[in-house]
Design an enzyme around this catalytic site. Structure first.
Site, PDB file in Angstrom:
ATOM      1  N   GLY A   8      -4.410   4.718   7.429  1.00  0.00           N
ATOM      2  CA  GLY A   8      -5.098   4.727   8.717  1.00  0.00           C
ATOM      3  C   GLY A   8      -6.390   3.948   8.642  1.00  0.00           C
ATOM      4  O   GLY A   8      -6.523   3.022   7.840  1.00  0.00           O
TER       5      GLY A   8
ATOM      6  N   CYS B 202      -1.367  -3.149   9.515  1.00  0.00           N
ATOM      7  CA  CYS B 202      -2.517  -3.256   8.598  1.00  0.00           C
ATOM      8  C   CYS B 202      -2.567  -4.665   8.035  1.00  0.00           C
ATOM      9  O   CYS B 202      -3.621  -5.161   7.669  1.00  0.00           O
ATOM     10  CB  CYS B 202      -2.371  -2.296   7.433  1.00  0.00           C
ATOM     11  SG  CYS B 202      -2.239  -0.622   7.946  1.00  0.00           S
TER      12      CYS B 202
ATOM     13  N   GLY C   1     -10.216   7.222   6.125  1.00  0.00           N
ATOM     14  CA  GLY C   1     -10.037   7.199   4.676  1.00  0.00           C
ATOM     15  C   GLY C   1     -11.294   7.609   3.927  1.00  0.00           C
ATOM     16  O   GLY C   1     -11.236   8.240   2.877  1.00  0.00           O
TER      17      GLY C   1
ATOM     18  N   GLU D 200      -4.598   3.813   2.025  1.00  0.00           N
ATOM     19  CA  GLU D 200      -4.170   2.505   2.517  1.00  0.00           C
ATOM     20  C   GLU D 200      -4.805   2.364   3.887  1.00  0.00           C
ATOM     21  O   GLU D 200      -4.323   2.900   4.872  1.00  0.00           O
ATOM     22  CB  GLU D 200      -2.638   2.478   2.579  1.00  0.00           C
ATOM     23  CG  GLU D 200      -2.076   1.079   2.569  1.00  0.00           C
ATOM     24  CD  GLU D 200      -1.629   0.657   3.946  1.00  0.00           C
ATOM     25  OE1 GLU D 200      -2.397  -0.099   4.577  1.00  0.00           O
ATOM     26  OE2 GLU D 200      -0.558   1.084   4.379  1.00  0.00           O
TER      27      GLU D 200
HETATM   28  C1  UN1 Z   1       1.117  -1.007   7.635  1.00  0.00           C
HETATM   29  O1  UN1 Z   1       0.832  -1.784   8.532  1.00  0.00           O
HETATM   30  O2  UN1 Z   1       0.483   0.051   7.464  1.00  0.00           O
HETATM   31  O3  UN1 Z   1       3.874  -5.476   4.970  1.00  0.00           O
HETATM   32  C2  UN1 Z   1       2.268  -1.190   6.719  1.00  0.00           C
HETATM   33  C3  UN1 Z   1       4.105  -5.061   6.111  1.00  0.00           C
HETATM   34  C4  UN1 Z   1       4.965  -3.836   6.246  1.00  0.00           C
HETATM   35  C5  UN1 Z   1       4.181  -2.594   6.044  1.00  0.00           C
HETATM   36  C6  UN1 Z   1       2.923  -2.518   6.866  1.00  0.00           C
HETATM   37  N1  UN1 Z   1       6.036  -3.896   5.280  1.00  0.00           N
HETATM   38  O4  UN1 Z   1       3.664  -5.605   7.101  1.00  0.00           O
END
Ligand code: UN1
Length: 508
Positions: free
Chosen positions: A243, A299, A248, A265
């Site tokens: 998140g 992310c 975090g 993460e």
């Molecule tokens: C995320 O956005 O938390 O590499 C995970 C990627 C995906 C996972 C993203 N396999 O974009």
């Protein structure tokens, strides 16, 4: 495809009306407040969920702990056989789970299905892993002694996931934790509760069949009822949280206070460098998917683009053209490439970032506005920035790409690294020297660094995570399983003497 006609997926998972957000060995009557699950495409309420309160929290965590005490003694390959069945169940429900991701998280159809595939992939990986939880053996300095290490199950693992990968990130954690001999307590995002309930039902059916109900617990709740207690709970020796950096930081500090482990993460601020030797067709598709795929809500989404000054104008012209032809709309239509943002809060964050970028000297080249009508839709924005203005250092979870130019590779690498986050990065280049520089110790400081591959869309086989404010955790593939286990170093003396290490003498 008619959007409304697809709502019967809710019936197939028995999720109409008000649903309890707490499950251990069986569904519990929840005692918290009732929240809505909203379809971000239409703004329509899909179902309601009653959040877990303190009593359900206690029951689910206690059951997960009890289940762990038994599960840890099941041989790992046997645990793997059960996870193999869970994986098969995910395969059988791929269509429906993917549909649900599109409905509740707004991902386009192919990305919804891709996410379920990612969960299936990590399941298959975990099954293989169940026969490979290897420790090392060492040569003892003492005669007739044997030294080795073994990896034991850790305990009940708390898994906190975000709305943007409402199924796969649970699977990354739960599948590996389960073969490692751990149980799992899952706190999903309250923005995507239906994805969590459906996934839990699919996995739990297999676990129940084998008498392991309670090994996978589910607690949909807020910080007060679920998140905070998890952070403080010594029965959860590992908290894996995905998140925001803000979330975090509080999880990391809280868990550290009780000497628990955390696997974080968090935010990314991922950049792509395109140099003067790059194959521009490759770069264009890599940047486009990275920046506007998942409506910029990964992310790993590409948020910054550094172009060599010699190719910048032509590349920007092509990129602008591509942005103009993006099909934005109902994620369930096959033709759509960009779905909605998750909610109105995200639209506001997007509008704020566009405003600040303009105030700080950026020029919006294309997009930059919310789209009127139902649903939380925005136009993906390409913003040319004169330098690394303050807004480019922030992660805004929306499709905004800040573009600027560079003269030398070392300048580009420096600027790429000059942000608080350190998740993913990429260079597009046909120069071996430039690529190797980028991947070297003085290159990208991110957990993920790619050549001629965009910043998002990682495969499960590698360790996933990043440095600095991204939190330092690694989950999914490679040897990420180690954080779900405890290492024990063993020395066995099979001689008739009692020699001490380092030659120490201690005889009477
Ligand atoms: C995320 O956005 O938390 O590499 C995970 C990627 C995906 C996972 C993203 N396999 O974009």
């Amino acid at each position: 495809m008619d959007h409304n006609a697809l709502l019967d997926v809710l019936d197939r998972f028995e999720m109409r009306g008000v649903h309890s957000g707490a499950a251990g060995s069986s569904w519990l009557k929840a005692s918290g407040k009732i929240i809505d699950s909203v379809d971000p495409t239409t703004g329509q309420v899909l179902a309601q969920i009653q959040l877990a309160g303190p009593e359900e929290y206690e029951k689910v965590v206690a059951e997960a702990h009890e289940a762990f005490l038994e599960w840890r003694m099941i041989p790992a390959p046997k645990r793997g056989e059960i996870i193999d069945e869970v994986t098969q169940a995910l395969r059988e429900h791929k269509e429906d789970l993917g549909l649900l991701i599109s409905l509740e998280a707004g991902k386009i159809r192919s990305e919804g299905l891709g996410e379920v595939q990612e969960a299936i992939d990590i399941g298959a990986f975990s099954v293989g892993l169940s026969r490979q939880l290897y420790g090392l053996s060492m040569h003892s300095e003492r005669p007739e002694h044997r030294m080795f290490e073994q990896w034991h199950p850790l305990g009940a693992v708390g898994v906190i996931t975000s709305f943007n990968f409402p199924i796969a990130v649970w699977a990354w954690n739960a599948m590996i934790a389960a073969v490692a001999g751990d149980s799992v307590v899952w706190k999903p995002s309250s923005k995507t509760p239906l994805c969590a309930i459906a996934t839990h039902k699919v996995a739990d059916k297999v676990m129940q069949k084998h008498g392991w109900g309670g090994l996978f617990g589910l607690l949909i709740g807020d910080r007060h009822g679920v998140g905070g207690p998890m952070v403080d709970d010594v029965r959860l020796p590992l908290i894996s949280a995905t998140g925001s950096t803000e979330m975090g930081r509080s999880v990391g500090v809280g868990v550290a206070k009780r000497f628990g482990r955390s696997l974080l993460e968090l935010g990314g601020n991922n950049a792509v460098i395109v140099d003067q030797t790059a194959d521009q067709n490759l770069a264009l598709s890599g940047v486009l998917f990275g920046a506007v795929g998942t409506a910029g809500q990964r992310c790993t989404s590409t948020r910054r683009l550094f172009l060599h000054e010699s190719i910048a104008d032509s590349f920007i012209a092509r990129l602008t053209g591509a942005y103009k032809s993006l099909r934005i709309g109902d994620p369930l239509l096959d033709s759509t490439l960009v779905g909605p943002l998750i909610d109105e809060g995200s639209v506001k964050d997007y509008e704020r970032a566009i405003r600040l970028a303009t105030e700080q000297g950026g020029e919006v080249l294309v997009g930059g506005k919310r789209i009127d009508g139902p649903g939380s839709f925005v136009e993906p924005a390409l913003v040319r920035v004169p330098s690394d203005i303050p807004i480019t250092k922030e992660e805004t979870f929306a499709p905004i790409l800040y573009v600027s130019t560079f003269k030398t590779l070392s300048e580009a690498i420096f600027r790429q690294n000059d942000v608080p986050q350190g998740l993913s990065s990429a260079i597009f280049s046909d120069s071996v020297r430039a690529s190797e520089n980028f991947l070297s110790a003085k290159g990208s400081d991110c957990g993920i660094a790619n050549v001629n591959v965009g910043t998002s869309g990682a495969e499960i086989g590698g360790a996933f995570g990043g440095e600095k404010e991204t939190g330092g955790g690694r989950e999914s593939g490679s040897d990420s399983w180690k954080i779900y286990m405890r290492r024990q170093t063993n020395t066995v003396n099979w001689s008739t003497q009692m020699p001490l290490a380092q030659g120490v003498k201690f005889d009477l």
